[in-house]
Design a protein around this motif. Sequence first.
Motif, short mmCIF file in Angstrom:
data_model
loop_
_atom_site.label_atom_id
_atom_site.label_comp_id
_atom_site.label_asym_id
_atom_site.label_seq_id
_atom_site.Cartn_x
_atom_site.Cartn_y
_atom_site.Cartn_z
N PRO A 1 -11.85 1.24 8.05
CA PRO A 1 -13.27 1.16 7.68
C PRO A 1 -14.28 0.76 8.61
N GLU A 2 -15.45 1.43 8.59
CA GLU A 2 -16.43 1.09 9.71
C GLU A 2 -16.69 -0.39 9.76
N SER A 3 -16.72 -1.00 8.58
CA SER A 3 -17.01 -2.55 8.68
C SER A 3 -15.77 -3.54 8.92
N PHE A 4 -14.82 -2.81 9.42
CA PHE A 4 -13.51 -3.46 9.76
C PHE A 4 -13.56 -4.74 10.43
N PHE A 5 -14.33 -4.80 11.51
CA PHE A 5 -14.66 -5.92 12.23
C PHE A 5 -15.45 -6.78 11.85
N SER A 6 -16.47 -6.41 11.06
CA SER A 6 -17.74 -7.19 10.79
C SER A 6 -17.75 -8.61 10.32
N SER A 7 -16.67 -9.05 9.48
CA SER A 7 -16.55 -10.25 9.18
C SER A 7 -15.43 -10.86 9.92
N MET A 8 -14.68 -10.41 11.03
CA MET A 8 -13.62 -11.09 11.30
C MET A 8 -14.11 -11.56 12.54
N SER A 9 -14.86 -12.82 12.80
CA SER A 9 -15.39 -13.31 13.85
C SER A 9 -14.34 -14.22 14.56
N HIS A 10 -13.40 -14.44 13.96
CA HIS A 10 -12.43 -15.29 14.38
C HIS A 10 -11.07 -14.60 15.06
N LEU A 11 -11.01 -13.22 14.94
CA LEU A 11 -9.76 -12.44 15.35
C LEU A 11 -9.59 -12.54 16.75
N ARG B 1 -4.00 -18.32 9.75
CA ARG B 1 -4.40 -17.80 11.07
C ARG B 1 -3.77 -16.51 11.55
N THR B 2 -2.39 -16.41 11.44
CA THR B 2 -1.57 -15.50 11.86
C THR B 2 -0.71 -14.70 10.88
N ALA B 3 -0.59 -13.46 10.99
CA ALA B 3 0.25 -12.67 10.03
C ALA B 3 0.87 -11.58 10.97
N SER B 4 2.19 -11.51 10.54
CA SER B 4 3.03 -10.53 11.31
C SER B 4 3.78 -9.66 10.50
N PHE B 5 3.56 -8.38 10.55
CA PHE B 5 4.16 -7.63 9.71
C PHE B 5 4.96 -6.22 10.31
N ALA B 6 5.12 -6.65 11.79
CA ALA B 6 5.60 -5.68 12.58
C ALA B 6 6.88 -4.98 12.55
N GLN B 7 7.23 -3.93 12.83
CA GLN B 7 8.57 -3.21 12.86
C GLN B 7 8.94 -3.43 11.55
N ASN B 8 8.30 -2.91 10.43
CA ASN B 8 9.01 -2.50 9.18
C ASN B 8 8.44 -1.16 8.51
N SER B 9 8.56 -0.66 7.72
CA SER B 9 8.19 0.49 7.35
C SER B 9 7.22 0.54 6.18
N LEU B 10 6.13 -0.25 6.42
CA LEU B 10 5.16 -0.40 5.49
C LEU B 10 4.05 1.24 5.64
N SER B 11 3.36 1.48 4.65
CA SER B 11 2.70 2.55 4.70
C SER B 11 1.51 2.68 3.98
N GLY B 12 0.87 3.83 3.92
CA GLY B 12 -0.32 3.83 3.38
C GLY B 12 -1.68 3.11 3.97
N ALA B 13 -2.98 3.25 3.53
CA ALA B 13 -4.02 2.72 4.33
C ALA B 13 -4.04 1.39 4.41
N LEU B 14 -4.69 1.03 5.53
CA LEU B 14 -5.02 -0.44 5.66
C LEU B 14 -5.59 -1.10 4.50
N PRO B 15 -5.45 -2.30 3.64
CA PRO B 15 -6.21 -2.65 2.71
C PRO B 15 -7.45 -3.06 3.01
N ALA B 16 -8.59 -2.73 2.50
CA ALA B 16 -9.99 -3.12 2.88
C ALA B 16 -9.81 -4.72 3.07
N ALA B 17 -9.20 -5.18 1.73
CA ALA B 17 -9.36 -6.72 1.66
C ALA B 17 -8.89 -7.64 2.78
N LEU B 18 -8.27 -6.81 3.61
CA LEU B 18 -7.69 -7.69 4.75
C LEU B 18 -8.71 -8.19 5.69
#
Length: 683
Positions: free
Chosen positions: A144-154, A106-123
């Motif tokens: 991705p243009e479809s980033f929000f398409s399947s995230m109806s619970h976000l 339901r919730t995932a927090s990776f804030a305030q780190n040094s993660l890099s690269g593109a946002l994984p599409a599988a998210l």
Amino acid sequence: MAYIFPSFLFFFFLLLLLLLLSPLMAASAPVQMSDAAALLRLKSSFGNATALSKWSSSSPSPPCDPNTPWPGLICFHGIVTGLRLQGLGLTGTIDAEALAHFPALRTASFAQNSLSGALPAALTGLNALKSLYLSNNAFSGRLPESFFSSMSHLKKLFLDNNSFSGLIPSSIINATRLLELRLDHNKFDGSLPPTLPPSIKVFNISYNNLTGPVPESLAALFNASSFLANPNLCGPPLDSACPSPLHPPDNISHIKRKDTMLILAFLVLIIIMLSAALIFICHRRSDPVFDTVGVGIAGETNEAATGAVFTEQKEPLPLHQPQEPGSTHKSSGSSRAGGSGSVSVGSVSSGAIAGVTELVMVNEDRGVFGLPDLMKASAEVLGNGGLGSAYKAVMATGLSVAVKRVRDMNRVGKEEFGTELQRHGRLRHPNVLTPLAYHYRKEEKLIVSEYVPKGSLLYVLHGDRGPNHMALTWPTRLKIARGIARGTSYLHAELRSLDCPHGNLKSGNVLLGADFEPLLVDYGFLGLINTSQAPHAMFAFKSPESLLHRHVSPKSDVYCLGVVLLELLTGKFPSQYLSNTKGGTDVVQWANSAIAERREGELLDPNITCTEHAPSGAEMVRLLRVGSACTDPNPEKRPEMREVAELVEEIAAAAISGESTNSGDGGGDSDGSAGDNPGVFDG
């Protein structure tokens, strides 16, 4: 009979084929991972994952064990429903395929780190996800243009303070339950989407590269703070009007004649401006009051100590991050640029404060003075800070004051501002620097305090390698820690009506008196600072609860005090002071890891542990654990400010009496690990 035999042969060969193919089918079938295996796969995608050392295949308990769950997990009836991995110093990227193993996430927090690269599409495949916090990392690339398409619970998505670029996906309209969206401090470009989900309540796209007008549907819902610092964005609610559309003219030759005339007019204007500039320079060189003002000490020295005065004439040198101890960085203290001596405040500021008629005294302990006295004083530039520019002014009476010039204190009107400053002027505590006077204008405010020549703890600890730095022995540091705790506890009692009584506690806002007694400054401004500016100017907004939920409380001050204590003990410049966490040392994570592994002695500044007659380290380690307890990610688990002050008092008393140093009672080991009992609240 002839028909039955072929049918029998057909089924026989079909059965034989199935038997031959069954091993291949089994080999190609996906292997179901366990929760532990999925978490270990996620961990393997990170670099610097020492904070997740308890995520191990040899762990005696499963990840969601009700008694000893793996750190950073939120579980419900043995099912992983949340990840809290913020502020762990993680590098690398996120293995979204591993996250996909947890359909109930339901919730995932990776804030305030040094993660890099593109946002994984599988998210985008995490259909049950309601909150995703990726603030303050180094992610880049396009969404991705479809980033929000399947995230109806976000419901909450925080991508701020990264390097994302490209267009904001138009599929955002499909996130029909979205309540909060933070995309600020990135590199998004193009135009804003014409509409957002009707459910959205919080939206911030400031500090990007967006262009074009703000859509009317968005302008009606959000104020200017949601769209600031996009140079090519225009229209309400911003102050910049959109240019009128240009219609193609009928006569091309007319355009050419018009362009030629414009070019000629522009050249004439340039000639006039150059002539005026030459006249001004000649006049300036002949007038001693325009000599170059002195530039303040390196680092953030008196950023908080002093405030800022009246002149716009010359900006001070950029404030660079202090380098680590042992580097080749040198600081000369307050120096003169050009060697011209001091300047008259009145001379350099006559244009900047035209119309100034009133200076309101709120504290007469250092005498009474008015605006004319301040205008005649010689001025010296000290530096720029998060709240404004800082100047030192020496009046004819010999009184040296620091004047802070603040532009972003328009949250309340003149009467409320005066009431708050009068309340500040009534404060009396040996570890709190009380303001002397103020001046109110809508465009800017001037706050006058007594000048403290030694400068800030930040400068003495990181920027100075002279006698003051050498004087930072263990007794001196303990004295500073005790004074900071006393002063902050006093503010929490006197200003308890404020959401966050200090709000901006950091080593740059701790001044050191002649005897190294600390003085707190820049406190109690949270209710005065513009709402849009507060997260950038006030250090309380660096606390985990603010980074995740934009919420500050008295416990945010406790977190800030913990960072200062860890900084004081380790001698390291905290990465928490930097807006992008690139540089410095994450003293919070470093302390947590060392305490968990019983390596506390490694954290202590060699300047206090390697000197002759150095203490054994027991009190140092106790104070280190107090600092670590203050920086717990969960504000509910942090002690109250009053409790912190009492703990520091106990440690100071024990150090003075020598009860826990070399008494042979097991109070401390030679490596500074403080024996077997790690409790912060031990007596």
